[in-house]
Write an enzyme that holds these catalytic residues in place. Structure first.
Site, PDB file in Angstrom:
ATOM      1  N   SER A   1      46.604  35.759  47.777  1.00  0.00           N
ATOM      2  CA  SER A   1      45.607  35.562  48.905  1.00  0.00           C
ATOM      3  C   SER A   1      44.549  36.454  48.681  1.00  0.00           C
ATOM      4  O   SER A   1      43.228  35.683  49.126  1.00  0.00           O
ATOM      5  CB  SER A   1      46.402  35.759  50.202  1.00  0.00           C
TER       6      SER A   1
ATOM      7  N   HIS B   1      48.584  29.082  50.245  1.00  0.00           N
ATOM      8  CA  HIS B   1      47.198  28.759  49.689  1.00  0.00           C
ATOM      9  C   HIS B   1      46.942  27.441  48.961  1.00  0.00           C
ATOM     10  O   HIS B   1      46.031  27.473  48.452  1.00  0.00           O
ATOM     11  CB  HIS B   1      46.491  29.893  49.206  1.00  0.00           C
TER      12      HIS B   1
ATOM     13  N   LYS C   1      46.527  25.969  57.474  1.00  0.00           N
ATOM     14  CA  LYS C   1      45.399  26.349  56.071  1.00  0.00           C
ATOM     15  C   LYS C   1      44.837  24.748  56.120  1.00  0.00           C
ATOM     16  O   LYS C   1      44.049  24.308  56.722  1.00  0.00           O
ATOM     17  CB  LYS C   1      45.864  26.970  55.223  1.00  0.00           C
TER      18      LYS C   1
END
Length: 421
Positions: free
Chosen positions: A206, A234, A265
């Site tokens: 991250s 991610h 996300k």
């Protein structure tokens, strides 16, 4: 006559003073563990009054272009997601009335879990109230005496805290050097033959944006009979020909035993999930305290998440193309301006400036000039590697990126000159 203080009043006064002293000491403890934000702390706590997917108007009345949002595919505000959330509110109301095991489970949750499992090629999945809670809860639940947990040194804080919980439960926890499979094997070889072995890693890290060595780690786990747990927060929806995350990117379907993903996300809702074999997920439902004792995610979040999964599978390729185009444009402009950027695959772009003050001041200048970026400081990153942490999304235009880069370049230059660097 002067009033005298009795023993009970004196004791109450002393207790109150001790309590105030304890609070002061706790505040000091918290401050020593926090980034030194100084006079610009307010830059991290602004309230958004309006948001159009690229620009946000804050409570101070200023509009800023966002270069920090995790809405990687630009789906936040998509009508299909909004309509699904509104329909869920009309049907189920605004919230659930307990944990998933105490009547809080909706058929909406189960549909979401099955479609998430299908998306990532697993038998079943389990949705929790947040991504942080998912990592923390699952690691704590799986660990105990006789368990060995190996964690990459740059894993997300939720994994770090999950490992601390695992250690408290009696597990042995070891940290291997970042993406260093040889070091991981050296540590794993020290585990007793009958130990339960778990290797945990981010998919995309991250703070640095690089991808785990999945071929190396999966082979390591097969050699040692270890379970591989990967946080795809991610990477899911973002990398791979089908947006399937690290397995999809490396062409290694099924190489991860337990796959974690977030619903905040690329999937713009809220919550987190873990996917794996039907038996393992069934055991986690009754053995994971963060699932047993947390309220169920809201109907709106579940419905928006379900709609997003379907939209990503429908038009994710086009959105990933735009995300990649904007990310490449961002990095090209910054490299042309003289920044040395790491060669990473995902959308996270760290602009490492080193000095804490430069990173903080550059973020302040950027925000003053209409670009919302933030600095990442120790302890979130290693000392001497303070940075601006940027990411473009599919919703940005090339013109947005050009504007942002112009502001960032000037901000870092001005901040460096102020610091004498």
């Amino acid at each position: 006559m002067e009033k005298t203080t009795g023993p009970e009043e004196a004791m109450a006064t002393g207790n109150r003073q001790n309590s105030e002293s304890n609070v002061a000491r706790i505040i000091t403890h918290l401050q020593t563990r926090s980034p030194r934000l100084g006079h610009i702390r307010h830059l991290y706590e602004g309230s958004v009054a309006e948001y159009d997917g690229v620009h946000a108007t804050f409570d101070d009345g200023y509009s800023k272009m966002l270069l920090t949002t995790y809405d990687y595919l630009g789906l936040l505000g998509d009508k299909r997601l909004n309509d699904a959330a509104k329909e869920a509110v009309d049907f189920f109301g605004t919230g659930c009335f307990g944990s998933r095991v105490l009547g809080g489970s909706l058929d909406l949750h189960r549909r979401l879990e099955q479609e998430l499992a299908d998306w990532v090629g697993r038998e079943d999945s389990m949705v929790l109230s947040s991504g942080f809670m998912t990592n923390y809860t699952v690691l704590a639940a799986m660990a105990g005496p006789g368990t060995w947990v190996l964690s990459d040194e740059l894993n997300h804080a939720s994994i770090v805290d999950g490992c601390m919980a695992a250690k408290s439960a009696g597990a042995t926890v070891r940290v291997y050097r970042h993406n260093d499979v040889a070091h991981a094997e050296e540590l794993l070889s020290q585990a007793p033959a009958d130990a339960v072995k778990i290797v945990v890693s981010d998919g995309i890290f991250s703070m640095d944006g690089d991808v785990l060595d999945l071929p190396g780690l999966s082979a390591l786990c097969r050699r040692h009979g270890a379970l591989l747990f990967v946080d795809e927060a991610h990477s899911l929806g973002v990398i791979g020909p089908n947006g399937g995350g690290s397995e999809d990117h490396f062409g290694l379907p099924g190489s991860v035993d337990l796959l974690m993903g977030t619903l905040s996300k690329a999937v713009p809702a809220s919550g987190g999930f873990v996917a794996g074999s039907r038996d393992l997920i069934a055991a986690l439902r009754l053995g994971a305290r963060g699932y047993l004792f947390s309220g169920a995610s809201s109907p709106m979040a579940a419905a928006a998440g379900l709609a997003a999964v379907r939209v990503i599978q429908q038009d994710g390729a086009e959105r990933r193309f735009l995300l990649e185009r904007n990310t490449k444009h961002l990095r090209k402009r910054l490299e042309e301006a003289g920044f040395d950027l790491p060669d990473v695959l995902g959308p996270i772009t760290p602009v490492i400036v080193g000095d804490d003050h430069v990173a903080l001041e550059a973020a302040r200048i950027c925000q003053e000039r209409g670009v919302f970026v933030l600095s990442a400081l120790p302890p979130a990153v290693a000392p001497g590697t303070s940075r601006l942490r940027l990411n473009a999304t599919a919703a940005h235009s090339p013109q947005d990126i050009d504007f942002a880069c112009d502001v960032i370049v000037e901000a870092v230059r001005a901040a460096s000159e102020q610091s004498g660097n």
